[in-house]
Design a protein around this motif. Structure first.
Motif, mmCIF file in Angstrom:
data_model
loop_
_atom_site.group_PDB
_atom_site.id
_atom_site.type_symbol
_atom_site.label_atom_id
_atom_site.label_comp_id
_atom_site.label_asym_id
_atom_site.label_seq_id
_atom_site.Cartn_x
_atom_site.Cartn_y
_atom_site.Cartn_z
ATOM 1 N N ASN A 18 43.991 52.409 39.503
ATOM 2 C CA ASN A 18 43.992 52.751 40.921
ATOM 3 C C ASN A 18 42.585 52.790 41.522
ATOM 4 O O ASN A 18 42.318 52.150 42.545
ATOM 5 C CB ASN A 18 44.674 54.116 41.128
ATOM 6 C CG ASN A 18 46.128 54.093 40.708
ATOM 7 O OD1 ASN A 18 46.830 53.106 40.905
ATOM 8 N ND2 ASN A 18 46.593 55.181 40.112
ATOM 9 N N ASP A 19 41.673 53.526 40.881
ATOM 10 C CA ASP A 19 40.347 53.703 41.462
ATOM 11 C C ASP A 19 39.495 52.454 41.370
ATOM 12 O O ASP A 19 38.706 52.164 42.277
ATOM 13 C CB ASP A 19 39.630 54.868 40.790
ATOM 14 C CG ASP A 19 40.243 56.220 41.148
ATOM 15 O OD1 ASP A 19 41.373 56.225 41.661
ATOM 16 O OD2 ASP A 19 39.595 57.253 40.899
ATOM 17 N N LEU A 20 39.628 51.705 40.273
ATOM 18 C CA LEU A 20 38.826 50.491 40.147
ATOM 19 C C LEU A 20 39.280 49.432 41.149
ATOM 20 O O LEU A 20 38.455 48.704 41.701
ATOM 21 C CB LEU A 20 38.887 49.946 38.719
ATOM 22 C CG LEU A 20 37.686 49.104 38.275
ATOM 23 C CD1 LEU A 20 36.388 49.904 38.401
ATOM 24 C CD2 LEU A 20 37.860 48.615 36.853
ATOM 25 N N SER A 21 40.580 49.377 41.404
ATOM 26 C CA SER A 21 41.084 48.446 42.415
ATOM 27 C C SER A 21 40.541 48.805 43.795
ATOM 28 O O SER A 21 40.138 47.929 44.572
ATOM 29 C CB SER A 21 42.616 48.469 42.446
ATOM 30 O OG SER A 21 43.147 47.960 41.251
ATOM 31 N N GLU A 22 40.502 50.099 44.091
ATOM 32 C CA GLU A 22 39.948 50.554 45.373
ATOM 33 C C GLU A 22 38.458 50.224 45.464
ATOM 34 O O GLU A 22 37.974 49.784 46.516
ATOM 35 C CB GLU A 22 40.155 52.063 45.519
ATOM 36 C CG GLU A 22 39.641 52.631 46.828
ATOM 37 C CD GLU A 22 39.881 54.117 46.941
ATOM 38 O OE1 GLU A 22 39.215 54.753 47.801
ATOM 39 O OE2 GLU A 22 40.714 54.667 46.185
ATOM 40 N N PHE A 23 37.753 50.429 44.356
ATOM 41 C CA PHE A 23 36.324 50.118 44.327
ATOM 42 C C PHE A 23 36.083 48.629 44.584
ATOM 43 O O PHE A 23 35.202 48.253 45.363
ATOM 44 C CB PHE A 23 35.725 50.527 42.980
ATOM 45 C CG PHE A 23 34.318 50.063 42.783
ATOM 46 C CD1 PHE A 23 33.268 50.651 43.472
ATOM 47 C CD2 PHE A 23 34.025 49.015 41.911
ATOM 48 C CE1 PHE A 23 31.959 50.219 43.301
ATOM 49 C CE2 PHE A 23 32.732 48.582 41.728
ATOM 50 C CZ PHE A 23 31.698 49.184 42.426
ATOM 51 N N ILE A 24 36.876 47.778 43.949
ATOM 52 C CA ILE A 24 36.742 46.336 44.128
ATOM 53 C C ILE A 24 36.965 45.952 45.580
ATOM 54 O O ILE A 24 36.225 45.138 46.155
ATOM 55 C CB ILE A 24 37.718 45.579 43.210
ATOM 56 C CG1 ILE A 24 37.286 45.731 41.747
ATOM 57 C CG2 ILE A 24 37.797 44.101 43.582
ATOM 58 C CD1 ILE A 24 38.298 45.217 40.748
ATOM 59 N N ASP A 25 37.973 46.538 46.204
ATOM 60 C CA ASP A 25 38.279 46.231 47.603
ATOM 61 C C ASP A 25 37.129 46.610 48.534
ATOM 62 O O ASP A 25 36.967 46.020 49.606
ATOM 63 C CB ASP A 25 39.552 46.964 48.041
ATOM 64 C CG ASP A 25 40.806 46.400 47.391
ATOM 65 O OD1 ASP A 25 40.758 45.244 46.921
ATOM 66 O OD2 ASP A 25 41.825 47.110 47.341
ATOM 67 N N GLN A 26 36.328 47.589 48.123
ATOM 68 C CA GLN A 26 35.252 48.078 48.986
ATOM 69 C C GLN A 26 33.882 47.505 48.616
ATOM 70 O O GLN A 26 32.877 47.842 49.248
ATOM 71 C CB GLN A 26 35.202 49.607 48.923
ATOM 72 C CG GLN A 26 36.450 50.272 49.486
ATOM 73 C CD GLN A 26 36.437 51.785 49.331
ATOM 74 O OE1 GLN A 26 35.525 52.354 48.727
ATOM 75 N NE2 GLN A 26 37.447 52.441 49.879
ATOM 76 N N MET A 27 33.832 46.636 47.613
ATOM 77 C CA MET A 27 32.549 46.044 47.237
ATOM 78 C C MET A 27 31.964 45.238 48.397
ATOM 79 O O MET A 27 32.685 44.563 49.121
ATOM 80 C CB MET A 27 32.717 45.145 46.001
ATOM 81 C CG MET A 27 32.793 45.904 44.696
ATOM 82 S SD MET A 27 33.002 44.815 43.252
ATOM 83 C CE MET A 27 31.450 43.906 43.281
ATOM 84 N N ASP A 28 30.648 45.339 48.554
ATOM 85 C CA ASP A 28 29.945 44.702 49.660
ATOM 86 C C ASP A 28 29.211 43.459 49.153
ATOM 87 O O ASP A 28 28.183 43.576 48.475
ATOM 88 C CB ASP A 28 28.964 45.702 50.275
ATOM 89 C CG ASP A 28 28.294 45.184 51.538
ATOM 90 O OD1 ASP A 28 28.426 43.979 51.840
ATOM 91 O OD2 ASP A 28 27.632 45.981 52.216
ATOM 92 N N TYR A 29 29.722 42.285 49.516
ATOM 93 C CA TYR A 29 29.100 41.054 49.025
ATOM 94 C C TYR A 29 27.675 40.904 49.532
ATOM 95 O O TYR A 29 26.829 40.307 48.851
ATOM 96 C CB TYR A 29 29.921 39.833 49.434
ATOM 97 C CG TYR A 29 29.251 38.538 49.050
ATOM 98 C CD1 TYR A 29 29.158 38.157 47.704
ATOM 99 C CD2 TYR A 29 28.656 37.713 49.999
ATOM 100 C CE1 TYR A 29 28.512 36.992 47.332
ATOM 101 C CE2 TYR A 29 28.013 36.539 49.634
ATOM 102 C CZ TYR A 29 27.938 36.186 48.305
ATOM 103 O OH TYR A 29 27.293 35.043 47.940
ATOM 104 N N SER A 30 27.380 41.477 50.702
ATOM 105 C CA SER A 30 26.022 41.332 51.246
ATOM 106 C C SER A 30 24.992 41.969 50.322
ATOM 107 O O SER A 30 23.844 41.515 50.248
ATOM 108 C CB SER A 30 25.933 41.954 52.648
ATOM 109 O OG SER A 30 26.110 43.355 52.597
ATOM 110 N N GLU A 31 25.383 43.030 49.594
ATOM 111 C CA GLU A 31 24.476 43.647 48.632
ATOM 112 C C GLU A 31 24.219 42.700 47.462
ATOM 113 O O GLU A 31 23.075 42.542 47.023
ATOM 114 C CB GLU A 31 25.063 44.959 48.118
ATOM 115 C CG GLU A 31 25.193 46.047 49.175
ATOM 116 C CD GLU A 31 25.805 47.319 48.640
ATOM 117 O OE1 GLU A 31 25.845 48.311 49.386
ATOM 118 O OE2 GLU A 31 26.253 47.335 47.467
ATOM 119 N N ILE A 32 25.286 42.088 46.959
ATOM 120 C CA ILE A 32 25.152 41.120 45.862
ATOM 121 C C ILE A 32 24.274 39.950 46.301
ATOM 122 O O ILE A 32 23.386 39.500 45.561
ATOM 123 C CB ILE A 32 26.531 40.608 45.419
ATOM 124 C CG1 ILE A 32 27.427 41.763 44.950
ATOM 125 C CG2 ILE A 32 26.403 39.532 44.346
ATOM 126 C CD1 ILE A 32 26.943 42.461 43.710
#
Length: 203
Positions: A18-32
């Protein structure tokens, strides 16, 4: 397995799901993208990349330096505490150091980051707090925050390690794609084991 063990096991896996899926959804590509651009520019100017961390993140640093090296971005492991006892000698001005710390606040981490910066290097910080000391000292910050660790005490780094690994894996993928590494080039770097064997359609 007794009931207590099974409940802890189930709680951990539910947290990951649950939490890792939420984290993935909120990842910011601009940071990468910003981190990848900084590394690419550094390498074009002859600089190198290092990865460091204190405690468990230090083990992740070793893995990330290995996988980045094997996919087109030569990267060196910098020991998180040995750095202030002479290992900063592996750094030259203009290098980039990726530093991993869940809190971004620990005293040992601060000493190493300051030493790295005093040697003329830029920091890509990876932490679970965008307002952390590490984030503020970084040229680029990669957020790797989770709500809970998922273990019986909720203290041992489990989920935070997964988040940090995931963010840095995403960075390694972006860097590899930018370099357009071919299967043949990969095999030259990784000739051993099953990964060193080209499939017929890749020859």
């Amino acid at each position: 397995m007794d009931t207590k063990c099974k409940e802890a096991y189930s709680f951990f896996l539910d947290t990951v799901k649950n939490d890792l899926s939420e984290f993935i959804d909120q990842m910011d590509y601009s940071e990468i993208e910003a981190a990848a651009d900084l590394i690419t520019e550094t390498q074009k100017n002859g600089g190198r990349v290092h990865v460091s961390g204190i405690g468990k993140p230090g083990h992740i640093a070793g893995y990330i330096s290995s996988v980045m090296s094997s996919t087109g971005s030569p990267t060196y492991f910098l020991h998180g505490t040995e750095a202030v006892h002479g290992s900063c000698g592996q750094l030259v001005p203009g290098d980039v150091v990726i530093f991993i710390s869940n809190s971004g606040e620990t005293a040992e981490m601060r000493s190493t980051v300051l030493a790295v910066k005093n040697n003329g290097c830029k920091i890509i910080g990876v932490s679970g707090n965008r307002d952390s000391w590490l984030a503020k000292e970084s040229a680029v910050h990669l957020f790797a925050g989770v709500k809970k660790e998922g273990g019986p005490l909720g203290r041992a780094p489990r989920m935070s390690i997964l988040a940090e690994t995931l963010v840095l894996q995403a960075l390694s993928v972006a860097l590899q794609a930018d370099k357009d590494i071919t299967p043949q080039q990969y095999v030259k770097w990784h000739p051993g084991g099953a990964l060193g064997k080209l499939r017929d359609d890749e020859k």
